[in-house]
Motif scaffolding. Sequence first.
Motif, mmCIF file in Angstrom:
data_model
loop_
_atom_site.group_PDB
_atom_site.id
_atom_site.type_symbol
_atom_site.label_atom_id
_atom_site.label_comp_id
_atom_site.label_asym_id
_atom_site.label_seq_id
_atom_site.Cartn_x
_atom_site.Cartn_y
_atom_site.Cartn_z
ATOM 1 N N LEU A 1 -7.001 11.352 -5.343
ATOM 2 C CA LEU A 1 -7.950 10.238 -5.348
ATOM 3 C C LEU A 1 -7.199 8.911 -5.184
ATOM 4 O O LEU A 1 -6.606 8.399 -6.131
ATOM 5 N N PRO A 2 -7.244 8.346 -3.978
ATOM 6 C CA PRO A 2 -6.559 7.070 -3.742
ATOM 7 C C PRO A 2 -7.400 5.887 -4.184
ATOM 8 O O PRO A 2 -8.629 5.971 -4.254
ATOM 9 N N MET A 3 -6.724 4.770 -4.449
ATOM 10 C CA MET A 3 -7.425 3.504 -4.677
ATOM 11 C C MET A 3 -8.270 3.222 -3.432
ATOM 12 O O MET A 3 -7.804 3.373 -2.307
ATOM 13 N N LYS A 4 -9.533 2.828 -3.666
ATOM 14 C CA LYS A 4 -10.491 2.687 -2.553
ATOM 15 C C LYS A 4 -10.422 1.270 -1.959
ATOM 16 O O LYS A 4 -11.292 0.421 -2.207
ATOM 17 N N ILE A 5 -9.365 1.034 -1.185
ATOM 18 C CA ILE A 5 -9.136 -0.286 -0.589
ATOM 19 C C ILE A 5 -9.917 -0.372 0.728
ATOM 20 O O ILE A 5 -9.644 0.388 1.669
ATOM 21 N N LYS A 6 -10.892 -1.284 0.787
ATOM 22 C CA LYS A 6 -11.699 -1.422 2.003
ATOM 23 C C LYS A 6 -10.800 -1.810 3.183
ATOM 24 O O LYS A 6 -10.092 -2.818 3.130
ATOM 25 N N GLY A 7 -10.804 -0.980 4.217
ATOM 26 C CA GLY A 7 -9.977 -1.251 5.387
ATOM 27 C C GLY A 7 -8.508 -0.953 5.201
ATOM 28 O O GLY A 7 -7.702 -1.234 6.090
ATOM 29 N N GLY A 8 -8.130 -0.378 4.059
ATOM 30 C CA GLY A 8 -6.717 -0.146 3.747
ATOM 31 C C GLY A 8 -6.078 0.913 4.637
ATOM 32 O O GLY A 8 -6.735 1.863 5.066
ATOM 33 N N SER A 9 -4.776 0.749 4.889
ATOM 34 C CA SER A 9 -4.026 1.722 5.686
ATOM 35 C C SER A 9 -3.432 2.812 4.804
ATOM 36 O O SER A 9 -2.754 3.719 5.276
ATOM 37 N N PRO B 1 -2.111 3.218 -3.427
ATOM 38 C CA PRO B 1 -1.701 3.999 -4.593
ATOM 39 C C PRO B 1 -2.617 5.216 -4.742
ATOM 40 O O PRO B 1 -3.831 5.105 -4.560
ATOM 41 N N ASP C 1 -15.689 -0.057 -3.525
ATOM 42 C CA ASP C 1 -14.399 -0.311 -2.862
ATOM 43 C C ASP C 1 -13.830 -1.670 -3.282
ATOM 44 O O ASP C 1 -14.528 -2.504 -3.854
ATOM 45 N N PHE C 2 -12.529 -1.846 -3.006
ATOM 46 C CA PHE C 2 -11.849 -3.112 -3.310
ATOM 47 C C PHE C 2 -11.801 -3.973 -2.055
ATOM 48 O O PHE C 2 -11.318 -3.517 -1.004
ATOM 49 N N ARG D 1 -3.526 8.776 -7.112
ATOM 50 C CA ARG D 1 -3.350 9.652 -8.266
ATOM 51 C C ARG D 1 -3.731 11.048 -7.793
ATOM 52 O O ARG D 1 -4.854 11.267 -7.327
ATOM 53 N N PRO E 1 -7.085 7.183 -12.587
ATOM 54 C CA PRO E 1 -6.656 5.787 -12.452
ATOM 55 C C PRO E 1 -5.265 5.696 -11.830
ATOM 56 O O PRO E 1 -4.470 6.635 -11.907
ATOM 57 N N ASP F 1 -10.572 3.973 2.640
ATOM 58 C CA ASP F 1 -11.892 4.068 2.003
ATOM 59 C C ASP F 1 -12.850 4.953 2.789
ATOM 60 O O ASP F 1 -13.878 5.377 2.265
ATOM 61 N N GLU G 1 0.834 -1.210 0.000
ATOM 62 C CA GLU G 1 0.000 0.000 0.000
ATOM 63 C C GLU G 1 0.870 1.263 0.000
ATOM 64 O O GLU G 1 0.493 2.295 -0.567
ATOM 65 N N HIS G 2 2.033 1.159 0.667
ATOM 66 C CA HIS G 2 2.873 2.348 0.878
ATOM 67 C C HIS G 2 4.123 2.285 0.008
ATOM 68 O O HIS G 2 5.164 1.779 0.422
ATOM 69 N N LEU H 1 -5.815 -8.953 -0.202
ATOM 70 C CA LEU H 1 -5.137 -8.042 0.724
ATOM 71 C C LEU H 1 -4.444 -8.884 1.789
ATOM 72 O O LEU H 1 -5.093 -9.704 2.445
ATOM 73 N N ASN I 1 -0.535 -3.139 4.592
ATOM 74 C CA ASN I 1 -0.939 -4.325 3.832
ATOM 75 C C ASN I 1 -0.275 -4.341 2.456
ATOM 76 O O ASN I 1 0.164 -3.301 1.955
ATOM 77 N N ILE J 1 -11.936 7.897 4.303
ATOM 78 C CA ILE J 1 -11.566 9.317 4.288
ATOM 79 C C ILE J 1 -12.566 10.092 3.431
ATOM 80 O O ILE J 1 -12.779 9.742 2.260
ATOM 81 N N ARG K 1 -10.319 5.592 -9.274
ATOM 82 C CA ARG K 1 -11.181 6.337 -8.355
ATOM 83 C C ARG K 1 -11.840 7.422 -9.185
ATOM 84 O O ARG K 1 -11.139 8.230 -9.819
#
Lengths: 281, 281
Positions: free
Chosen positions: A261-269, A272, B52-53, A274, B262, A111, A91-92, B68, B85, A113, B274
Amino acid sequence: MKFGFWNLGFGIWNFLILCAAFLAGCTQQTTPPVQTANNTLDKMKIVDLTHDFSRETVYWVTAKEFELDTVFAGVTEQGFYYTANDITTAEHGGTHIDAPIHFAEGKLTVDQIPLESLMGAAIKIDVSEKALQDPDYLISVDDIDRWEQEENTPIPDGSIVLFYTGHSTYYPDKKKYLGTEQRGEEALDSLHFPGISPEAAQWLIDNRNIKAVGLDTPSLDYGQSKNFKTHVILLSENVPGFENLANLEQLPASGFQVIALPMKIKGGSGGPLRMIAIMNP
Amino acid sequence: MKFGFWNLGFGIWNFLILCAAFLAGCTQQTTPPVQTANNTLDKMKIVDLTHDFSRETVYWVTAKEFELDTVFAGVTEQGFYYTANDITTAEHGGTHIDAPIHFAEGKLTVDQIPLESLMGAAIKIDVSEKALQDPDYLISVDDIDRWEQEENTPIPDGSIVLFYTGHSTYYPDKKKYLGTEQRGEEALDSLHFPGISPEAAQWLIDNRNIKAVGLDTPSLDYGQSKNFKTHVILLSENVPGFENLANLEQLPASGFQVIALPMKIKGGSGGPLRMIAIMNP
């Protein structure tokens, strides 16, 4: 009764000119932004603040790097061309967002924020003159104060605050950008790059109302940090961070907006990101 | 010589009032949008068009699904909380973009698509009444024509065109949304969901000037397509596609803008997207 206004030598003819002049001044103001050339998103000057993802993308020395596996590329049996890939990433890494939960238990995941926190008016504080001389440079309250003096305003409420260290010019040269080409735990002591001092982070939380922060280094904390106190201070207050930003040198000190606009990862910390800047007309 | 203008009964006092009135009309026009309530991005109504993902995310039946892996979550030896993650995903799953190269050799990869093509004025064509009755529904030229009749305008130049089929209400129920819960090659014949007919795609290319298309189904082509002709037609003209969009029911037929950012995968055929809509004030 003759109305007194006209007695001031202000004939009806002059009054009509006055109205016409006022309306001429008003016309564009009452037209919705989408129909005026300078206010449409698609006609504004845009700057991409994002590095691309590839094998060269800079990751934390202990993090999984970007991988792209080509599933197919070529002409199919049915006769049309087709290509698609799978990707793997921490993720980072690269241009990414730190969601509050990254260093603050129970705070927002990526997701969660609110989009409103990720877009709007932004400012750029340029610390490159000092940060390019010192790879361990810590952005200080003085740096923020200097911006406010030069711009003659406190950081406006609701701003997204970007710090330009100049280190993005080294990207993706890991030796110059991270301080080391080594990877793994043993490389941690060799990390050298500027970050935001915990004092500056705390000052922003205590004295200004900001939505998010970002910078052109791998981390909100500087390379030599062991306790990541700047992360803890900002993320504990649900202020997200944008790391490894690109092209900040193209931005002015103020007068622009950003959209992250970040990738919308459910529960993500985090994940990625853009991110773009739009210049005010 | 006395200037003739003043001879028209237009004294210096009136002239000054005229100037003041004109300036009053102009004031807000010359102030950058960031300072006027209706023009700031952070004060506009925003709709997130993104699913969401997660493990539930809908992928093509032959594509790698989202994974994940938690690297760490808890309190570190140094005493601060930390979590991070790793993720794995096919480029084409969940809310994502099809870059032109996905079905058109030599055309733009996802990192090469100009940001200007991904943002700006958009329209929504609602075909849900018919598409919710027929899982194999093909969006037709008639559907586009009906929008133009109702809105009393051709699709404006440079529009991003979104089709609302109503099938996002089934997401992420794979049986209802894809037509099958099966996975693998053997599931391909069981795919049933609406798409854009090749005739409508060709008509848009030939008769209108559009930047991109999007819809709330898994694919630009309908589930029963074997030759993916709509993909080939649009992507060959460097018109990207947005798939598996969410919340289109919240959008009007016109009067909004979209921003589609993207993940910037170097050489990618597409990727996680997103996407948001911003209502015109």
